[in-house]
Design an enzyme around this catalytic site. Structure first.
Site, PDB file in Angstrom:
ATOM      1  N   LYS A   1       0.903  -1.159   0.082  1.00  0.00           N
ATOM      2  CA  LYS A   1       0.129   0.021  -0.155  1.00  0.00           C
ATOM      3  C   LYS A   1       0.810   1.193   0.059  1.00  0.00           C
ATOM      4  CE  LYS A   1      -4.471   1.069   0.120  1.00  0.00           C
ATOM      5  NZ  LYS A   1      -5.549   0.488  -0.307  1.00  0.00           N
TER       6      LYS A   1
ATOM      7  N   ASP B   1      -7.045   4.212  -4.393  1.00  0.00           N
ATOM      8  CA  ASP B   1      -7.550   4.218  -2.926  1.00  0.00           C
ATOM      9  C   ASP B   1      -8.176   5.436  -3.017  1.00  0.00           C
ATOM     10  OD1 ASP B   1      -8.018   2.261  -0.699  1.00  0.00           O
ATOM     11  OD2 ASP B   1      -7.293   4.205   0.242  1.00  0.00           O
TER      12      ASP B   1
HETATM   13  P1  NDP Z   1     -12.877   7.766  -2.864  1.00  0.00           P
HETATM   14  O1  NDP Z   1     -11.883   8.719  -2.583  1.00  0.00           O
HETATM   15  O2  NDP Z   1     -13.476   7.587  -4.156  1.00  0.00           O
HETATM   16  O3  NDP Z   1     -14.009   8.191  -1.841  1.00  0.00           O
HETATM   17  C1  NDP Z   1     -13.910   8.272  -0.456  1.00  0.00           C
HETATM   18  C2  NDP Z   1     -15.256   8.702   0.281  1.00  0.00           C
HETATM   19  O4  NDP Z   1     -15.155   8.675   1.602  1.00  0.00           O
HETATM   20  C3  NDP Z   1     -15.628   9.908  -0.030  1.00  0.00           C
HETATM   21  O5  NDP Z   1     -16.762  10.545  -0.230  1.00  0.00           O
HETATM   22  C4  NDP Z   1     -14.736  10.979   0.954  1.00  0.00           C
HETATM   23  O6  NDP Z   1     -15.399  12.097   1.320  1.00  0.00           O
HETATM   24  C5  NDP Z   1     -15.058  10.066   2.108  1.00  0.00           C
HETATM   25  N1  NDP Z   1     -14.077  10.037   3.226  1.00  0.00           N
HETATM   26  C6  NDP Z   1     -12.930   9.806   2.988  1.00  0.00           C
HETATM   27  N2  NDP Z   1     -12.037   9.839   4.125  1.00  0.00           N
HETATM   28  C7  NDP Z   1     -13.315  10.336   5.080  1.00  0.00           C
HETATM   29  C8  NDP Z   1     -12.964  10.715   6.373  1.00  0.00           C
HETATM   30  N3  NDP Z   1     -11.799  10.572   7.189  1.00  0.00           N
HETATM   31  N4  NDP Z   1     -14.026  10.913   7.102  1.00  0.00           N
HETATM   32  C9  NDP Z   1     -15.374  10.906   6.353  1.00  0.00           C
HETATM   33  N5  NDP Z   1     -15.321  10.737   5.354  1.00  0.00           N
HETATM   34  C10 NDP Z   1     -14.346  10.383   4.486  1.00  0.00           C
HETATM   35  O7  NDP Z   1     -12.398   6.117  -2.152  1.00  0.00           O
HETATM   36  P2  NDP Z   1     -13.086   4.878  -2.465  1.00  0.00           P
HETATM   37  O8  NDP Z   1     -14.176   4.952  -2.589  1.00  0.00           O
HETATM   38  O9  NDP Z   1     -11.929   4.379  -3.352  1.00  0.00           O
HETATM   39  O10 NDP Z   1     -12.317   4.244  -0.735  1.00  0.00           O
HETATM   40  C11 NDP Z   1     -13.282   4.121   0.271  1.00  0.00           C
HETATM   41  C12 NDP Z   1     -12.794   3.140   0.866  1.00  0.00           C
HETATM   42  O11 NDP Z   1     -13.031   1.866   0.384  1.00  0.00           O
HETATM   43  C13 NDP Z   1     -11.479   3.281   1.638  1.00  0.00           C
HETATM   44  O12 NDP Z   1     -11.530   2.617   2.952  1.00  0.00           O
HETATM   45  C14 NDP Z   1     -10.594   2.361   0.803  1.00  0.00           C
HETATM   46  O13 NDP Z   1      -9.317   2.098   1.441  1.00  0.00           O
HETATM   47  C15 NDP Z   1     -11.701   1.037   0.600  1.00  0.00           C
HETATM   48  N6  NDP Z   1     -11.282   0.373  -0.426  1.00  0.00           N
HETATM   49  C16 NDP Z   1     -11.418   1.004  -1.935  1.00  0.00           C
HETATM   50  C17 NDP Z   1     -10.906   0.094  -3.103  1.00  0.00           C
HETATM   51  C18 NDP Z   1     -11.067   0.749  -4.422  1.00  0.00           C
HETATM   52  O14 NDP Z   1     -11.159  -0.237  -5.316  1.00  0.00           O
HETATM   53  N7  NDP Z   1     -11.339   2.073  -4.458  1.00  0.00           N
HETATM   54  C19 NDP Z   1     -10.598  -1.431  -2.877  1.00  0.00           C
HETATM   55  C20 NDP Z   1     -10.947  -1.976  -1.550  1.00  0.00           C
HETATM   56  C21 NDP Z   1     -11.187  -0.957  -0.530  1.00  0.00           C
HETATM   57  P3  NDP Z   1     -14.628  13.289   0.780  1.00  0.00           P
HETATM   58  O15 NDP Z   1     -14.721  13.735  -0.675  1.00  0.00           O
HETATM   59  O16 NDP Z   1     -15.333  14.617   1.646  1.00  0.00           O
HETATM   60  O17 NDP Z   1     -13.010  13.440   1.382  1.00  0.00           O
END
Ligand code: NDP
Length: 459
Positions: A132, A172
């Site tokens: 990662k 991510d």
């Molecule tokens: P994105 O950046 O596309 O979206 C993240 C979302 O979560 C946004 O709406 C963001 O809001 C919100 N967010 C992030 N950090 C915080 C925080 N500290 N507090 C509140 N809201 C938060 O990321 P992904 O959808 O790709 O990833 C989401 C989760 O899924 C993560 O935990 C990631 O590790 C996990 N994941 C993702 C994979 C993938 O294929 N993308 C694979 C496996 C796991 P804002 O825009 O306001 O920051």
């Protein structure tokens, strides 16, 4: 159930070692302790792991890199961020795992994510190790050209550590298709090679169909598989979804397709509740808002006036999103977003199934509450493995230089999620943990990596 009081000494030693060597890495401790709690019966039965000191070897990253990322904003001011890549374990294949760009990124968070990734990638049954990386760079509020300059600077250092047979990063939080494009462009320019060095690429330049959909779709397939064990289904269920990025969006789409009703979404500013349900049309609005206009989820309520918006809670406080009555929950934002109080509210609101789209979204206390109340809990390393599984399929397509159709990829994804589900359940039962998917995922993930490490000798 295994009794913590009789935990194996190899396991209890680990707790002391963690405290002594990495006292400032709470997220990493949380991820490790969650895994080692499952391993006592494994160590009791497999002395070969004890003799090889496997537990200590598996929780030390093979390599953790940190580097400077200087870049200039549109006004010409110079900024410096930290870049990281944790290459945790390559026993099963090249290091594989995403890059996260978020101000909270530090070594503890990346070690927890990379450690989880090792087990997750093992569970997919595909030949990928775990890693990662990322940066404390905050893409929010930055222009596209600032993001591009940052990505180019980041890759100018990272390129020397990665490669299609060495380490294959992906996206991510904060790293989506746009950022992968800038990173790939810079890698190609520096090395003069066009290879499968990154996954999540555009479909016209080596990406796989269904990669954007894979994590969200996979989390829903996993929930459906858990429910099917007792003859139930997602159809007609109201579902809580947090986040509004990649994982949340495609979780919603698959829920709608399967006849469930997603009714919440969130971002770091707050959360929306749409009691009428988020339909495909409303989801398309969210996708344009988040992926193109890069706006805030609060805007949803200006367009769909039946919905309400509430501000995000203070760090560590209960989040009203989880108190909305529903039967399914798909946390898809970030780590530790469901605490003990939230879990109690979920139980009171009628939650029957939780599938973790985000990594480690549920605190240990919340997990105990949910599982203790009989809620089906799909742990992240199993439930969100669909994304990395399709990344591995993207690597296969890159090696063959032949793209597969969306239908082909989706068929593989469904089969992989079902296999992960079945392996978790049978490992949990085999080692005395009943139907607890958390222990099953940890044990099944651990055993493949540990066996490969034994085969490779002391390296
Ligand atoms: P994105 O950046 O596309 O979206 C993240 C979302 O979560 C946004 O709406 C963001 O809001 C919100 N967010 C992030 N950090 C915080 C925080 N500290 N507090 C509140 N809201 C938060 O990321 P992904 O959808 O790709 O990833 C989401 C989760 O899924 C993560 O935990 C990631 O590790 C996990 N994941 C993702 C994979 C993938 O294929 N993308 C694979 C496996 C796991 P804002 O825009 O306001 O920051």
């Amino acid at each position: 159930m295994a009794d913590v009081a009789t935990e194996h000494s190899a396991v209890s030693d680990v707790r002391d070692t963690l405290e002594r060597r990495d006292p400032d890495q709470p997220e990493f401790h949380q991820a490790v302790i969650e895994v080692i709690d499952s391993l006592t019966p494994v160590f009791d039965r497999h002395q070969e792991y004890v003799r090889a000191n496997m537990i200590k070897r598996i929780l030390e990253p093979e390599r953790a890199l940190q580097f400077r990322v200087p870049w200039q904003d549109d006004e010409g001011a110079v900024h410096v961020n930290r870049g990281f890549r944790v290459e945790f374990n390559s026993a099963l294949g090249p290091y594989k795992g995403g890059l996260r760009f978020h101000p909270s990124v530090n070594l503890s968070i990346l070690k927890f994510l990379a450690f989880e990734q090792v087990f997750k990638n093992s569970l997919t049954g595909l030949p990928i190790g775990g890693g990662k990386g990322g940066s404390d760079f905050d893409p929010r509020g930055k222009s596209a050209s600032e993001v591009m300059r940052f990505c180019q600077s980041f890759m100018t250092e990272l390129y020397r550590h990665i490669g299609p047979d060495t380490d294959v990063p992906a996206g991510d939080i904060g790293v989506g298709g746009r950022e992968i494009g800038y990173l790939f462009g810079q890698y190609k320019r520096i090395t003069n090679t066009f290879t499968g060095v990154l996954t999540g690429r555009g479909p016209d330049w080596g990406g796989s169909e269904m990669r954007p959909e894979a994590t969200g779709y996979g989390a829903v397939y996993f929930a459906a598989a858990m429910l099917a064990e007792s003859g139930a289904s997602l159809e007609g269920m109201d579902c809580l979804v947090s986040g509004s990025g990649n994982v949340a969006q495609f979780t919603c789409r698959k829920l709608i397709e399967l006849g469930a009703r997603p009714i919440t979404l969130s971002d770091s500013g707050g959360w929306i509740h749409d009691p009428e349900g988020i339909t495909e049309e409303k989801l398309r609005f969210v996708m344009d808002l988040k992926n193109v206009r890069r706006g805030r989820i609060a805007e949803y309520c200006e367009h769909f006036t039946d919905a309400t918006w509430s501000p995000a809670p203070e760090a560590g406080a209960a989040n009203g999103l989880w108190a909305v009555p529903a039967q399914g929950a798909f946390p898809s934002a970030t780590q530790n977003e469901i605490n003990g109080e939230d879990a109690s509210a979920m139980v009171a609101g009628g939650i029957r199934v939780v599938s973790e789209g985000a990594n480690m979204p549920t605190t240990p206390q919340a997990q105990e509450t949910l599982v203790g109340e009989g809620v089906l809990l799909g742990p992240a390393k199993a439930a969100n493995a669909g994304g990395v599984a399709v990344s591995a399929l993207e690597m296969a397509q890159a090696s063959q230089r032949v793209p597969w159709s969306a239908e082909q990829v989706d068929t593989h994804l469904k089969a992989i999620m079902k296999r992960i589900h079945d392996n978790c359940l049978s490992a949990a039962r085999e080692y005395g943990f009943g139907n607890d998917y958390r222990h099953g995922a940890n044990i099944a993930g651990f055993r493949k990596v540990a066996d490969a490490m034994l085969d490779h000798g002391l390296v």
